[in-house]
Design a protein around this motif. Structure first.
Motif, PDB file in Angstrom:
ATOM      1  N   TYR A   1       0.512  -0.934   0.247  1.00  0.00           N
ATOM      2  CA  TYR A   1       0.352   0.095   0.298  1.00  0.00           C
ATOM      3  C   TYR A   1       1.020   1.434  -0.284  1.00  0.00           C
ATOM      4  CZ  TYR A   1      -3.172   3.781   1.245  1.00  0.00           C
ATOM      5  OH  TYR A   1      -4.723   4.936   1.238  1.00  0.00           O
TER       6      TYR A   1
ATOM      7  N   ARG B   1       2.484   1.981  -3.067  1.00  0.00           N
ATOM      8  CA  ARG B   1       1.650   1.228  -3.989  1.00  0.00           C
ATOM      9  C   ARG B   1       2.008   1.572  -5.949  1.00  0.00           C
ATOM     10  NH1 ARG B   1      -0.666   4.445  -0.618  1.00  0.00           N
ATOM     11  NH2 ARG B   1      -1.435   5.931  -1.286  1.00  0.00           N
TER      12      ARG B   1
ATOM     13  N   ASP C   1      -7.660  -0.517   5.539  1.00  0.00           N
ATOM     14  CA  ASP C   1      -8.971   0.504   4.366  1.00  0.00           C
ATOM     15  C   ASP C   1     -10.228  -0.027   4.839  1.00  0.00           C
ATOM     16  OD1 ASP C   1     -10.154   0.408   2.098  1.00  0.00           O
ATOM     17  OD2 ASP C   1      -9.515  -0.855   0.873  1.00  0.00           O
ATOM     18  N   LYS C   2     -10.038   1.722   5.130  1.00  0.00           N
ATOM     19  CA  LYS C   2     -11.647   2.301   5.760  1.00  0.00           C
ATOM     20  C   LYS C   2     -12.544   1.798   4.927  1.00  0.00           C
ATOM     21  CE  LYS C   2      -9.585   4.232  10.051  1.00  0.00           C
ATOM     22  NZ  LYS C   2      -7.862   4.460   9.411  1.00  0.00           N
TER      23      LYS C   2
ATOM     24  N   GLN D   1     -13.508  -0.257   3.418  1.00  0.00           N
ATOM     25  CA  GLN D   1     -14.650  -1.591   3.690  1.00  0.00           C
ATOM     26  C   GLN D   1     -15.060  -2.193   4.648  1.00  0.00           C
ATOM     27  OE1 GLN D   1     -14.471  -4.149   0.596  1.00  0.00           O
ATOM     28  NE2 GLN D   1     -13.435  -3.073  -0.381  1.00  0.00           N
TER      29      GLN D   1
ATOM     30  N   THR E   1     -10.123  -4.943   7.424  1.00  0.00           N
ATOM     31  CA  THR E   1      -8.464  -5.846   5.673  1.00  0.00           C
ATOM     32  C   THR E   1      -7.291  -4.461   6.034  1.00  0.00           C
ATOM     33  OG1 THR E   1      -8.973  -6.058   4.114  1.00  0.00           O
ATOM     34  CG2 THR E   1     -10.097  -4.745   4.970  1.00  0.00           C
ATOM     35  N   SER E   2      -6.858  -5.119   5.054  1.00  0.00           N
ATOM     36  CA  SER E   2      -6.020  -3.723   5.022  1.00  0.00           C
ATOM     37  C   SER E   2      -6.210  -3.432   3.682  1.00  0.00           C
ATOM     38  CB  SER E   2      -4.373  -4.891   4.397  1.00  0.00           C
ATOM     39  OG  SER E   2      -4.365  -5.724   3.634  1.00  0.00           O
ATOM     40  N   HIS E   3      -5.803  -2.704   2.601  1.00  0.00           N
ATOM     41  CA  HIS E   3      -6.083  -2.519   1.051  1.00  0.00           C
ATOM     42  C   HIS E   3      -5.835  -3.229   0.493  1.00  0.00           C
ATOM     43  CE1 HIS E   3      -6.775   2.301   2.158  1.00  0.00           C
ATOM     44  NE2 HIS E   3      -5.746   1.638   3.275  1.00  0.00           N
ATOM     45  N   SER E   4      -6.134  -3.339  -0.106  1.00  0.00           N
ATOM     46  CA  SER E   4      -5.921  -4.700  -1.846  1.00  0.00           C
ATOM     47  C   SER E   4      -4.629  -4.617  -2.086  1.00  0.00           C
ATOM     48  CB  SER E   4      -7.105  -4.856  -2.317  1.00  0.00           C
ATOM     49  OG  SER E   4      -6.612  -3.491  -3.477  1.00  0.00           O
TER      50      SER E   4
ATOM     51  N   ARG F   1      -5.715  -8.963   0.428  1.00  0.00           N
ATOM     52  CA  ARG F   1      -5.600  -8.556   0.820  1.00  0.00           C
ATOM     53  C   ARG F   1      -4.955  -8.970   2.550  1.00  0.00           C
ATOM     54  NH1 ARG F   1      -9.436  -3.851   1.001  1.00  0.00           N
ATOM     55  NH2 ARG F   1     -10.499  -3.892  -0.923  1.00  0.00           N
TER      56      ARG F   1
END
Lengths: 526, 397, 346, 332
Positions: free
Chosen positions: B142, B145, B208-209, B211, B215-218, B305
């Motif tokens: 992330y 990226r 990853d807000k 979602q 979860t983390s960002h993809s 993710r």
């Protein structure tokens, strides 16, 4: 196994002493025990009467410990009977043995280190009051016993805080606390000073006078003559002789019975021609595993071409000294230099590279890796050097070639250098260690207890090699608990007590009584 | 006999390992260990020499037999079930891909347990180390990226491996400096990793807000390692690493050092091999491998993710695999394929037969039981059975 | 080695013993005996369900959705499920159904949002229903079945506000994520609307890996809240919440009058041990919603995007007769108000 | 006087306990409701940890590491619950739960003491087997009549603070409290305890003193399984009335940490378990009352971090029983 015809089993047993109307306490007939293909005991017969001190004399590996362990129910015999006071039923376990009046003081103390003397004393035959251990009763018992036998111990001291001599007193009291008729002592003097030894022998005599029979294992001839009424000599698992009347026997008689040939008390060697000082130790201080000072201001020089023997009762800092010189244990003060170079802070590898060969005291623990092949063990501290490795890649061809050569040179008896070192006999294991250390042509060879637990043939071989190393110009520091070994090999003898050198004498002037006194230390009176 | 009264301990020699003095006076070969008979020849000899392979195979077979009884008891046809399991895992494209994908991390976590075993350490922390690697990769993926995909993959691998190694090194340092037993510290570190990572991805800095779940960002599309046909990218890497580890242990000076420490740390100290260094190296390599498994789990598997549960039971599967492989690095490959195939085929057992997927856990548990019990080897090989490792000895240090 | 026969025999005996007590599980339609029907045929309507990392008997949303699927059973309908054991298997498990050309696939839980969309794009002719999956962007063949949890929470809170005697109520939640946050928010607002003096204790499970299955933890939290004077506890977090319900039931059995409120589905059926206190459940009509959408799939009327499922309160069951009529009326009004939009939550 | 001796030897511990007690009562005086609830909760969470730690104490004091406590607990919870569900008898459930613990203990005992399997591997095997079997044979929809009820112990439950916290719970919680003191007594005051400690410290000394090391280890490790089984039944039948897959969720491992934290002594392990329980209690209290906003996860981590810190700090001072982990071979 019977390889020379002259050796015949001694089954008669010594005759009972004059006026033999005393009760036979222990009678063993035809006892045999083997481990796999090794016959530890073969057709042993012997007898102990009430109130007698009987010595079992033999070299390391002669089967003495195996024999007494069977009497104490720790090992089950393959054949033969052990009868106690005429009762020949099998001794199932130590509990059974204790019940039948047998007590044993083990070579390695069987005391729980974190428990007190009283707790250890009652372990296994505890008295309970209202469901609770009667510790007060145990303390009382300890006090009574120690007064009775003049062996003073504090019932509330924890075993691990006690010196070895005291621990042994606890062991003896523990055995005596159970109304023993037969007391077995397995190498009780190994860790004692000569003075402590004398004290112990006195206690034994008193006990015998009180009607307790004592079986006493040792390989020290003098002790046999000093304390025992009779003795049996064991060799290769058999009783090969016995002496009823020890007053008319000499040490050399006993010695030749023990080894089956005339003993070479002095190793043939030329006069030493010492050269420059190789090892120089000044004011060395080292702590033991528990953080207590073990080596405390130790000074010693060893010159090229001489063997310096370090005599001393075990536990006076020898182990820590050797480990510190070898770089296996940090020192906290003083210096060690090798040919003028300071190696005080060198680690084990650097010390080795600087030219120190080290035959460690405990070969099983430090000297070899049992699961590794003989070849790998022969390069244990040089595996990453040319030609055994090129960079990080090991060269198995070179390792093997090296091993094949050394096997020949050092007479290591094994079918193949790829065989695991753990499968070798003690003597051959020691030869592997000696071969590894000597083949590097060290400036200084440190040999700690080099012949412990090794058969006679190997002892001679190793002694010869040590002398050869000296003649080739190496400085040799020999550390041994066997005063005889020190006396026969050393050109110069230093006596260690309490972590420092208390005396130095020339090898040929050495007087064993005087050295014994020095080993005990001047201030060491109880 | 040398030292016959020595208190029992792992370094204690067998009582009669030191035979009577006889052997120097004759040239006959010295007898091996207590009571060992000459090595058997013929088929039995072959089996004895290869018991490291034979025992696990027997264990697996026995486990499947017991498993068949269990399946039958549930009212299903075990033959059909095993047949479907095999077909799905190896003979279908998706199933084979799933098998390969699952095998990848399993080899790595298996190695992560097997290497420390050689040094006499038991790494139960594969789980935490894998999670550390995975979250490290997620963070890099992330944070960086905008980097080109392949470069990002490399950076993610480096960071993930380093984080995994770091996590394992905490346990190693606690062991070498403070004497904390690695089993305790790695269990604790697993739990700590779970909590820390949960915080990171659940409203924390890596979340990853957008979602509705933690979860983390993809991972950016360019850095996703989509499989080449049935071959996930990580598999060849894992295979090569297994071979490398085997080579390292057998052929290099480092391997010699590690194994010397594992077999006799006192002799290692005597030979100038640092136990501390070996412990640190072994645990760092081990943590790095587990970390790499985490990286691959992130980069090569949908959803790309870091989510809770991504580590599954991989850490503990690693133990199963290392024990199945009897600590042999190359053995982790077949062991991982076995476990991977069973895990890949489990859903289809449920889909096609209605058998609960947990049957696989039961089968693995029984296999592990069978392979661990020294009884089987003793039963087949009698006294030729090789000795089991003892790990528990340094407990509590 | 005398112990040998025993150690060999033990695992086998254990296996046999266990074999004896296992019941049968599995899909409702067939075992291995009946051949599966051909889902590509137009005569057969095939519905598949993929759970998240839980099981279809989880007393929670997986179970509710599966019941919604089962409600469709009848002639020409085939239903099957796969329980996911590893979060990384979502795609693979979905593919088992798409490969067999299933007509409709239900995926349960927000964790599968992405996997469902990906599968939908690859299989445009298959209809997907994503339970609890809010669709940010519309995919033509995916319908997200979403619920305004806050509404259900509001109604539950309102009831609690009316019933409490101590003016203290509590809520025990699973992990802190939007659905649980919504429940908690609605619960607080609803209770305050009914009773301005009320104070609400709320607690989320702190761990990431077992936040929805730690029933002893939930029980402990409930115990603590009760000890601090709360008389109504709302358990909203799978097994963790169920633990809270059980604890209230246990304490209420001891003579005090306490209430607990379940979540997601009518927990009267799923958590029978809570009967002594379970006054109602803040319900997402998951089963109905799933069935409704499946019917739409069958008759072709389904649209992509989000479908708002109904929320409300489950029946009062045993408490129906015990609750004051006035309370019941007020609560019914609130539920109605939320439904028709006159009451806005949040 | 031995009692004075005991006091002087344990003055740090006695002092700390007194301070904690004074602190607790001060808290109680300020807000009795909150104090009781927080301490009750702490004890509620500590019960399975205490029971688990006692399993560890018995095992390790006898020389056998048990890292399978987690699995034993899980099987106990599972077997107890389903037996109770099948028979609709809670008593049967508790008995079966305890027996299942014994069965697992027997596996550990026989495989390690007789079969010489490495103790850590045996523990790992137990954990993996437990997870597999309990999830495979899990059946939903089963219910038990009712969880074990709470009851007030006459008189004792009337003591302020301590009464409602320790003497108004269910039978297993009460048993857990009692067993700590009983075990302390047994371990340090009785013949069994002396022998057990000897066997765990230096088995060959015990052997030569006529004690059957193998038999004592087998008995202890097997019997300790009862406590693990009860810890499981506590989870599924006293703390809750339900079984969940993976219900032990790490409590067995935490018990292991507590065992070490408590220096292999029952009373200190009890104190450690209560401390951990109280930390969690504090965490949830802070969360519920919105006082401070530290991430919950951090507080949840506290026990694990503390264990590492304590182990690191206490290096050399906290010592495991000498022979733990080593198989005993007679005559070696």
């Amino acid at each position: 196994m019977t390889d020379n015809g002259e050796q015949t089993a001694y089954t008669e047993g010594p005759k009972a002493p004059a006026g033999g109307d005393r009760e036979t306490l222990l009678e063993i007939t035809g006892l045999s025990k083997s481990f796999g293909t090794v016959h530890a005991n073969r057709d042993i017969s012997l007898r102990v009467d009430r109130g007698e001190i009987v010595a079992l004399l033999g070299e390391n590996g002669a089967g003495k410990s195996t024999l007494v362990k069977q009497i104490f129910g720790l090992i089950t015999p393959d054949a033969g009977t052990i009868s106690i006071k005429g009762d020949a039923t099998k001794i199932k376990d130590p509990k059974d043995a204790i019940r039948r009046g047998i007590g044993m003081v083990h070579q390695h103390f069987q005391l729980v280190p974190v428990m007190t003397v009283a707790e250890n004393m009652m372990l296994g035959h505890e008295t309970v009051k209202g469901g609770v251990l009667d510790l007060d009763g145990a303390r009382q018992m300890v006090r009574e016993l120690s007064t009775k036998h003049k062996l003073s111990v504090d019932p509330d001291a924890e075993i691990e805080d006690l010196p070895v001599g005291t621990q042994q007193r606890v062991e003896i009291l523990k055995a005596l606390s159970r109304k023993v008729d037969l007391l077995i002592l397995d190498e009780p003097t190994a860790v004692l000073t000569p003075q402590e030894t004398d004290e112990l022998l006195g206690v034994m005599k008193e006990l015998a006078a009180g009607g307790t029979s004592i079986v006493f294992i040792t390989h020290k001839l003098r002790e046999v003559l000093a304390a025992a009424d009779r003795c049996y000599v064991l060799r290769q698992g058999q009783v090969v002789g016995g002496v009823d009347d020890l007053t008319s026997t000499t040490t050399s008689d006993l010695a030749s019975m023990m080894v089956g040939r005339d003993v070479v008390l002095r190793v043939d060697k030329a006069e030493a021609t010492p050269g420059d000082t190789v090892l120089s130790i000044k004011g060395l201080q080292v702590r033991d595993d528990r953080g207590l000072p073990a080596v405390d201001g130790f000074d010693l020089d060893v010159r090229a071409g001489e063997i310096v023997g370090l005599a001393g009762v075990e536990g006076n800092g020898q182990r820590e000294l050797v480990e510190s010189i070898a770089g296996m244990r940090p020192s906290i003060g003083g210096t060690v230099s090798l040919a003028g170079e300071d190696i005080t802070r060198s680690n084990a590898r650097d010390t080795n590279n600087a030219g120190v060969g080290h035959v460690p005291e405990d070969r099983e623990k430090h000297g070899i890796v049992g699961g590794y092949s003989i070849a790998d063990n022969l390069v244990l501290n040089r595996y990453d050097e040319e030609p055994f490795a090129h960079g990080f890649r090991r060269d198995f061809g070179a390792v093997r070639e090296h091993a094949v050569e050394l096997r020949e040179e050092f007479d290591i008896r094994s079918p193949d250098v790829e065989a695991p070192a753990g499968s070798l006999s003690g003597g051959n294991k020691q030869k592997v260690v000696v071969a590894r250390e000597m083949s590097a042509k060290p400036q200084l060879l440190m040999a700690a207890q080099p012949t412990r637990g090794v058969d006679v043939g190997s002892i001679e071989f190793i002694h010869r090699r040590i002398v050869e190393a000296r003649d080739a110009g190496a400085a040799v520091l020999l550390v041994s608990a066997e005063l005889d070994e020190i006396l026969s090999l050393s050109d110069r003898i230093a006596v260690i007590h309490g972590g420092k050198v208390v005396a130095e004498v020339a090898g040929k002037d050495a007087d064993r009584t005087e050295i014994g006194r020095l080993m005990a230390g001047d201030s060491d009176h109880h | 006999m040398a030292d016959p009264d020595r208190p029992p301990g792992k370094d204690a020699p067998a009582p009669a390992a030191d035979p009577a003095p006889v052997d120097t006076t004759k040239a006959a070969p010295v007898v091996a260990e207590r009571g060992a008979a000459p090595p058997p020849t013929g088929v039995l000899g072959f089996l004895v020499r290869h018991q490291a392979i034979v025992v696990p195979i027997i264990a697996v077979v026995l486990a499947f037999v017991i498993g068949a009884i269990l399946i039958r008891a549930q009212g299903f046809n075990p033959t059909y079930a095993y047949q479907r399991l095999f077909t799905r895992s190896f003979l279908t494209h998706d199933g084979l891909l799933a098998t390969m994908q699952k095998t990848t991390p399993l080899i790595l976590v298996g190695l992560a347990v097997a290497i420390p075993l050689k040094v006499g350490l038991f790494n139960i922390g594969g789980q935490g180390q894998l999670m550390a690697g995975g979250i490290g990769a997620a963070w890099v993926a992330y944070a960086l990226r905008d980097l080109p995909g392949p470069l990002l993959v490399i950076v993610a691998i480096v960071v993930g491996v380093l984080l995994g190694a770091m996590w394992a090194s905490i346990a190693a340092l606690l062991k070498t400096t403070r004497g904390v037993h690695e089993v305790i510290s790695t269990i604790m570190l697993n739990s700590i990793a779970v909590g820390l990572i949960d915080w990171l991805i659940n409203g924390g800095p890596l979340a990853d807000k957008g979602q509705p779940f933690p979860t983390s960002h993809s991972v950016p599309e360019g850095a996703r390692l989509t499989p080449l046909g049935i071959l996930p990218w990580g598999l060849p890497v894992a295979l090569i690493l297994a071979v490398l580890v085997a080579w390292m242990l057998k052929r290099t000076t480092l391997g010699f050092e590690l194994q010397t420490v594992g077999r006799n740390k006192f002799a290692a100290g005597y030979a100038g091999i640092s136990t501390t260094k070996s412990t640190l190296i072994a645990m760092a390599i081990s943590g790095g491998l587990a970390g790499l498994a985490g990286v691959f789990e992130l980069l090569q598997i949908d959803p790309y993710r870091y989510q809770n549960g991504i580590a599954g039971s991989l850490g503990f599967d690693g133990i199963t695999i290392a024990l199945l492989a009897r600590g042999n690095p190359l053995g982790t490959i077949p062991a991982a394929i076995l476990v991977g195939a069973m895990r890949a085929g489990a859903p289809s057992l449920q889909f096609e037969l209605g058998i609960r997927p947990e049957i696989v856990d039961v089968l693995l548990a029984i296999t592990l039981l069978m392979v661990s019990l020294p009884v089987i080897a003793k039963w087949i090989f009698r006294r030729h059975a090789t000795k089991q490792t003892q790990l528990a000895g340094s407990w509590g240090a | 080695m005398k112990a040998k026969p025993f150690l060999i025999a033990a695992p086998a005996a254990l296996a046999l013993a266990l074999a004896g007590c296992g019941g049968s599980t599995g899909n409702s339609t067939d075992g291995s005996s009946t051949a599966p029907k051909d889902c590509s045929s137009a005569d057969v309507f095939c519905i598949g369900l993929v759970t998240d990392t839980g099981s279809v008997d989880d007393k929670s949303f997986n179970q509710a959705a599966w019941e919604g699927v089962k409600a469709m059973e009848g002639d020409g309908v085939q239903t099957k499920y796969i329980e996911t054991k590893d979060a990384k298997d979502y795609a693979a498990n979905l593919k088992q159904f798409t490969d067999q050309k299933y007509d409709a696939i239900v995926t349960v839980g927000f964790l599968m949002t992405e996997a469902t969309q990906t599968a939908a794009k690859a299989n445009p002719t298959t209809k997907f229903i994503g339970v609890d999956q809010f669709q940010e962007a519309t995919v033509e063949n995916v319908t997200g079945l979403v619920f305004p949890e806050a509404n259900a929470g509001y109604a539950a809170g309102y009831l609690a506000g009316l019933l409490t005697k101590t003016n203290k109520i509590g809520v025990v939640l699973g992990q802190e994520i939007p659905p649980t946050q919504n429940y908690a928010k609605g619960y607080e607002l609803g209770s305050k609307a009914a009773n301005p003096k009320i104070s609400v204790a709320k607690v989320y499970h702190p761990a990431g890996d077992n936040a929805f299955s730690d029933s002893p933890w939930g029980a402990g939290e409930a115990k603590k809240m009760l000890a601090q004077g709360a008389d109504i506890i709302f358990g909203a977090g799978g097994g963790t919440g169920n633990g809270a319900l059980g604890e209230v039931a246990k304490t209420s059995g001891a003579g005090t009058s306490l209430y607990c409120i379940g979540v997601d589905l009518d927990q009267w059926d799923t958590v029978p041990e809570a009967h002594p206190c379970l006054v109602t459940s803040a319900e997402k009509k998951l089963t109905d919603g799933t069935t409704d959408l499946l019917k739409q799939v069958k008759d072709g009327s389904i649209k992509g995007g989000n479908f708002n499922g109904k929320t409300g309160l489950a029946a009062f069951h045993d408490f129906d007769s015990k609750l004051p009529a006035e309370v019941k009326t007020k609560v019914a009004d609130v539920v109605k108000g939320i439904e028709d939009g006159t009451i806005k939550v949040g | 006087m031995p009692d004075m001796e005991w006091l002087s030897r344990n003055k740090i511990w006695v002092g700390t306990a007194a301070l904690v007690l004074i602190g607790a009562y001060a808290f109680y005086a300020v807000n009795s409701n909150i104090a009781v609830s927080m301490f009750s909760y702490a004890w509620f969470l500590a019960v399975p940890l205490v029971l688990g730690a006692m399993v560890g104490v018995i095992g390790e004091r006898s020389g056998v590491v048990n890292i399978g406590i987690e699995g034993q607990m899980l099987v106990g919870a599972f077997a107890g619950f389903f037996a109770a569900a099948a028979t609709q008898s809670i008593v049967v459930g508790v008995i079966v739960g305890a027996l299942s613990g014994i069965a697992m203990g027997a596996f550990l005992a026989f495989s390690t003491v007789v079969g010489q399997l490495d103790q850590i591997i045996a523990g790992v095997v137990i954990n993996i087997v437990a997870t597999g079997i309990t999830s495979f044979y899990f059946e939903s929809g089963k219910t038990i009549p009712r969880g074990l009820p709470n009851f007030d112990v006459p008189l004792l439950s009337k003591i302020p603070l301590i009464g409602p916290v320790f003497f108004s719970d269910g039978p297993i919680a009460l048993f857990a409290l009692i067993i700590v003191f009983v075990l302390h007594f047994l371990l340090f005051k009785t013949r069994w305890g002396l022998r057990t400690r000897a066997v765990g410290e230096y088995p060959s000394a015990a052997d030569t003193a006529g004690i059957n090391v193998i038999a004592l280890r087998l008995f202890n490790v097997t019997a300790a399984g009862i406590l693990a089984g009860l810890a499981g039944t506590y989870l599924s039948m006293e703390a809750t009335s339900t079984f969940e897959r993976g219900m032990s969720s790490g409590r067995g491992f935490l018990a292991l940490a507590i065992l070490i934290f408590g220096a292999w002594r029952p009373m200190r392990a009890l104190a450690a378990a209560l401390f951990f329980g109280f930390m969690q209690s504090l965490a949830s209290q802070l969360q519920a009352s919105d006082v401070v906003n530290i991430p919950q996860q951090f507080i949840n981590l506290l026990p694990y971090v503390l264990t590492l810190v304590v182990l690191a700090a206490a290096a050399g001072r906290v010592r495991a029983p000498g022979a733990v982990g080593q198989p005993f071979v007679k005559g070696d």
